[in-house]
Design a protein around this motif. Structure first.
Motif, PDB file in Angstrom:
ATOM      1  N   UNK A   1       0.846  -1.206   0.000  1.00  0.00           N
ATOM      2  CA  UNK A   1       0.000   0.000   0.000  1.00  0.00           C
ATOM      3  C   UNK A   1       0.871   1.242   0.000  1.00  0.00           C
TER       4      UNK A   1
ATOM      5  N   UNK B   1      -0.605   4.968   0.489  1.00  0.00           N
ATOM      6  CA  UNK B   1      -1.066   5.365   1.829  1.00  0.00           C
ATOM      7  C   UNK B   1       0.090   5.440   2.821  1.00  0.00           C
ATOM      8  N   UNK B   2       1.093   4.547   2.654  1.00  0.00           N
ATOM      9  CA  UNK B   2       2.270   4.644   3.514  1.00  0.00           C
ATOM     10  C   UNK B   2       2.982   5.976   3.279  1.00  0.00           C
TER      11      UNK B   2
ATOM     12  N   UNK C   1       1.606   8.793   2.127  1.00  0.00           N
ATOM     13  CA  UNK C   1       0.811   9.894   2.677  1.00  0.00           C
ATOM     14  C   UNK C   1       1.064  10.000   4.174  1.00  0.00           C
ATOM     15  N   UNK C   2       1.076   8.846   4.855  1.00  0.00           N
ATOM     16  CA  UNK C   2       1.309   8.841   6.294  1.00  0.00           C
ATOM     17  C   UNK C   2       2.676   9.432   6.630  1.00  0.00           C
ATOM     18  N   UNK C   3       3.705   8.953   5.924  1.00  0.00           N
ATOM     19  CA  UNK C   3       5.063   9.391   6.245  1.00  0.00           C
ATOM     20  C   UNK C   3       5.242  10.883   5.961  1.00  0.00           C
ATOM     21  N   UNK C   4       4.619  11.352   4.871  1.00  0.00           N
ATOM     22  CA  UNK C   4       4.793  12.774   4.526  1.00  0.00           C
ATOM     23  C   UNK C   4       4.083  13.665   5.537  1.00  0.00           C
ATOM     24  N   UNK C   5       2.893  13.243   5.993  1.00  0.00           N
ATOM     25  CA  UNK C   5       2.200  14.069   6.979  1.00  0.00           C
ATOM     26  C   UNK C   5       2.923  14.043   8.319  1.00  0.00           C
ATOM     27  N   UNK C   6       3.767  13.035   8.527  1.00  0.00           N
ATOM     28  CA  UNK C   6       4.582  13.026   9.742  1.00  0.00           C
ATOM     29  C   UNK C   6       5.847  13.857   9.552  1.00  0.00           C
TER      30      UNK C   6
ATOM     31  N   UNK D   1       8.984  13.878   0.282  1.00  0.00           N
ATOM     32  CA  UNK D   1       8.668  12.673  -0.475  1.00  0.00           C
ATOM     33  C   UNK D   1       9.851  11.735  -0.736  1.00  0.00           C
TER      34      UNK D   1
ATOM     35  N   UNK E   1      10.178   4.384   4.257  1.00  0.00           N
ATOM     36  CA  UNK E   1       9.053   3.479   4.546  1.00  0.00           C
ATOM     37  C   UNK E   1       8.674   2.545   3.401  1.00  0.00           C
TER      38      UNK E   1
ATOM     39  N   UNK F   1      -2.287  15.088  -0.871  1.00  0.00           N
ATOM     40  CA  UNK F   1      -1.960  13.783  -1.456  1.00  0.00           C
ATOM     41  C   UNK F   1      -3.098  13.297  -2.348  1.00  0.00           C
TER      42      UNK F   1
ATOM     43  N   UNK G   1       2.941  18.132   1.527  1.00  0.00           N
ATOM     44  CA  UNK G   1       2.249  17.510   2.671  1.00  0.00           C
ATOM     45  C   UNK G   1       3.049  17.604   3.962  1.00  0.00           C
TER      46      UNK G   1
ATOM     47  N   UNK H   1       4.415   1.330  10.198  1.00  0.00           N
ATOM     48  CA  UNK H   1       5.466   0.868   9.298  1.00  0.00           C
ATOM     49  C   UNK H   1       5.952  -0.492   9.789  1.00  0.00           C
TER      50      UNK H   1
ATOM     51  N   UNK I   1       8.395  -2.445   9.160  1.00  0.00           N
ATOM     52  CA  UNK I   1       9.810  -2.767   9.361  1.00  0.00           C
ATOM     53  C   UNK I   1      10.405  -2.042  10.553  1.00  0.00           C
TER      54      UNK I   1
ATOM     55  N   UNK J   1       9.341   8.286  14.381  1.00  0.00           N
ATOM     56  CA  UNK J   1       9.380   8.679  12.966  1.00  0.00           C
ATOM     57  C   UNK J   1       8.980  10.137  12.757  1.00  0.00           C
TER      58      UNK J   1
END
Lengths: 559, 215
Positions: free
Chosen positions: A175, A178-179, A181-186, A190, A197, B52, B75, B90, B92, B101
């Motif tokens: 996915x 969505x991973x 999107x999650x990482x970028x909002x954190x 990019x 991730x 996004x 974003x 995540x 891993x 993170x």
């Protein structure tokens, strides 16, 4: 009597493993002095003493390690940075279109093209000639260099597109959007987020192809002969050179060298995984640290792969250009005229060789398809947990250096009087064609909606009718893709043809390599162009035929 | 002005608007619930806010967070936290790695560790930092996902049906957990759901996103 349900699986595994295991035995025994056919019985370390006495051995080892690890690392690095930098750009989708011709082109044709670009009289030097004031090719080893850098780059040109292809396939299983999107909002930009991730999950899925790339790069003979230095050559060339020696006694050190290559390759795979584990640990610490810097560097590094792909496409173009080149003096960028004189002059020979090439490639591919379909169908119908694992054994030849078992296979075939014949060459090709065909077919076969088969059964279709009327048509696209890959793999085989054919079965590949040392680049261009042309035509057919057949079936076109 | 404000937002697919132009404001500590049938563009609206959005869709209108125009910001600089249906931990990274993170880089190591451990205590999971996320229960995974978002210090919280995957008993408790934390931090919350119980628990105004796409 009923045949056991697992017979197709066993048949496939046996077709691959029998020659591999027999060949390994045929290499290991003479490596330790045992070869009754030559009157050598019992154990001896003489082959190893002879090998260690070889003056260039250390340099050969170094060459092999540098080009093998270097090509694999360069290909992986370029693919990872490219995906990280461009995964959200339109360029990313377009890159997939460029891949097909590069994947279809055999290693050798790509190598010949790289030679035509990078050699001292090559196109790249001609481009620079006016700047440097050159009126004759410089006296520089730009290819066949003693460090093996040309070999490294030539290998990376062919391996990077393949790694990109398997990475794209792996991305479909994750996915990723969505991973991301999650990482970028954190808070991660990019390119950095992708490396943190998505890449670790992709890496897990491309491990097997990556090991195959490493094993191929360490053990390749044809690319080493074409782009590597001659004295000393990379380790993989030593056993071949000694074996082709008139002196039968050289079989023993040749077997020892092949055994050394085998040990080296297995150790290299372990070493790679060890390094990957360490890198993974450092990467996880980096990911958990929240540090977001480095995006610009990754974006810059992302251009490495487009550069390699451009060089690969350029190589392909150079092959075609040389094959139709008329007179072409050194600093000129373009031949004085283009014609088909070289093609015409070699027409007879080319036709005969193309026929000999296809006489192996087509039956090998058909056999591989039949065995794979039967085995996958058996798994789908009666699969036990152990069967996919059993099928996985057939990938073994991709993880071994070819010399390690082909040398022993030739020794065995010679004793049985079977070498040189079409059956022997065919089986040797099948050993490499089968794993690739299976690799292409396995995922789509498993992904096929099981309810399709169930509803066919409920409508009264027996197993055979279901296979022929439902599964095969629905899976036409992957079947044709697998067929194209099978032909491409077979057409590209050098060592399997040389050894199983006892040096007497000539194909486009063996002839092209024989010509490579001769020096007429036009003739070499013609042979390499035809060698690339056959798989290219098959790839095009595999791409276009389903589109035409399913032009009124949108549900099958899209897949 | 503080809080989250949307003005005349429209999403288009092939030029067709998915819903009528939408305007709303969420004050700090407040909750606005968006309801609507599936496919009406609720989740896409949140994706547009996050930057996004699927390239097949086009968005127009404006969104402001604490007076800052979100348009054109990548974003990672929008300071928005989002929870999805799936926890998207995540796989891993360890639980602690997941929590670290989004933590601001540059904090001293001891401080990072203390914040991660405090978040775990908050999630009633002390000492879980080294655990593999795959070994957690559904409720634990959901709480870690929220803590990961909060540690990144967002200025608004977006909820994309984050309760719908949980079983009934867990759903109510986790919903309370999320809403209480958002209220304590005075975060504006935009909740997307099709469960009326979610809207009721949130307590704020409820907007119904009428679909224009379906005939």
């Amino acid at each position: 009597m009923r045949l056991p349900a697992c017979l197709p699986v066993l048949l496939l595994v046996a077709a691959v493993l029998l020659p591999v295991l027999a060949g390994l035995a045929g290499t290991l025994l003479p490596a330790f002095g045992h070869l009754p056919a030559l009157g050598a019985v019992g154990w001896s370390l003489d082959p190893w003493r002879r090998l260690l006495d070889e003056p260039g051995l250390a340099a050969a080892l170094r060459l092999t390690l540098v080009s093998g690890f270097g090509a694999t690392a360069l290909a992986l690095l370029s693919v990872a940075l490219f995906c990280a930098a461009f995964h959200d750009r339109p360029l990313f989708r377009r890159a997939q279109l460029w891949l097909a011709p590069l994947l279809a082109t055999p290693h050798l044709a790509m190598g010949v093209g790289f030679l035509a670009l990078a050699a001292p009289s090559g196109l790249l030097v001609r481009l620079l000639a006016p700047l440097l004031g050159l009126d004759r090719p410089p006296d520089l080893a730009t290819v066949n260099d003693p460090w093996g850098l040309a070999l490294l780059l030539g290998l990376a040109l062919k391996e990077a597109p393949w790694l990109l292809l398997v990475s794209l396939a792996a991305l479909n299983q994750i996915p990723a959007a969505r991973l991301m999107a999650t990482a970028r909002l954190l808070g991660q930009p990019a390119p950095v987020a992708w490396l943190k991730v998505v890449f670790p999950l992709v890496y897990r899925q491309i491990r097997l192809p990556l090991h195959a790339v490493l094993a191929y790069s360490l053990g390749t003979v044809e690319m080493a002969l074409l782009l590597g230095p001659g004295s000393p050559p990379p380790l993989a060339v030593l056993p071949v050179r000694w074996f082709l020696d008139r002196d039968l006694g050289m079989t023993f050190p040749a077997a020892a060298a092949a055994t050394l290559l085998l040990v080296l390759t297995l150790a290299a795979i372990l070493l790679w995984e060890g390094a990957a584990a360490l890198a993974g640990r450092a990467g996880r610490r980096w990911a958990a640290s929240g540090v977001a810097a480095g995006a610009r560097l990754v974006r810059l590094g992302g251009w490495l792969l487009p550069l390699l792909l451009l060089l690969a496409l350029g190589s392909l173009g150079a092959v075609l250009l040389w094959s139709v080149a008329g007179p072409w003096r050194f600093p000129d960028l373009w031949p004085r005229r283009l014609d088909f004189a070289t093609w015409a002059a070699h027409r007879e020979g080319l036709l005969a060789l193309a026929e000999a090439t296809l006489r192996v490639a087509l039956p090998a591919t058909a056999l591989a398809l039949a065995l794979s379909v039967a085995a996958l169908e058996a798994v789908a119908r009666h699969g036990r947990a152990a069967w996919p694992w059993l099928l996985g054994l057939s990938y073994l030849p991709l993880l071994l250096p070819q010399t390690a078992f082909l040398l022993g296979l030739q020794v065995l075939l010679l004793q049985l009087g079977l070498d040189g014949g079409l059956p022997a060459v065919l089986w040797a090709h099948l050993v490499f064609v089968l794993p690739y065909v299976l690799l292409v077919l396995a995922a789509p076969w498993e992904a096929l909606d099981p309810r399709l088969a169930r509803s066919a059964a409920a409508l009264g279709a027996g197993p055979l009718r279901m296979l022929c009327m439902v599964k095969l048509p629905v899976l036409l696209r992957p079947l044709l893709a697998a067929a194209a890959v099978g032909v491409a793999v077979s057409v590209g085989q050098y060592l399997a043809t040389l050894f199983a054919g006892g040096g007497r079965y000539a194909t486009l590949t063996t002839e092209a390599l024989a010509l490579a040392s001769g020096g007429d680049r036009r003739v070499l261009g013609v042979f390499a162009a035809l060698q690339a042309g056959i798989p290219l035509a098959c790839y095009a057919l595999a791409l276009l035929l389903p589109r035409w057949l399913w032009r009124r079936r949108a549900g099958l076109r899209a897949a | 002005m503080s809080g989250l404000a949307l003005r005349d937002v429209v999403l288009r697919l092939d030029g067709r608007a998915l819903f009528a132009p939408l305007s709303l404001e969420v004050a700090p500590g407040g909750v606005v619930t968006l309801m609507g049938p599936s496919g009406c563009g609720k989740s896409s609206l949140l994706a547009w806010l996050c930057g996004t959005l699927d390239p097949a869709l086009a968005g127009q209108g404006s969104a402001c967070l604490d007076g800052m125009d979100l348009d054109g910001l990548p974003p990672e600089r929008r300071r928005l936290g989002i929870l999805f249906q799936d926890d998207l931990l995540f796989p891993h990274l360890s639980v602690g790695g997941n929590l670290g993170f989004g933590l601001r880089p540059g904090l001293p190591r001891a401080e990072r560790r203390a914040r991660i451990e405090a978040a775990l205590v908050e999630a009633e999971m002390p000492g879980f930092a080294a655990r593999d996320p795959a070994s957690l229960s559904g409720g634990q995974r959901a709480r870690v996902a929220l803590m990961r978002v909060l540690l990144a210090e967002p200025r608004a919280l977006l909820l994309d049906e984050p309760f719908s995957r949980l079983d009934a008993a867990l759903r109510g408790r986790f919903r309370r957990f999320v809403l209480d934390h958002a209220a304590a931090l005075r975060l504006p919350v935009l909740l997307v759901t099709h469960d009326p119980a979610d809207a009721e628990a949130a307590g704020g105004p409820v907007l119904h996103l009428a679909s224009l796409a379906t005939p």
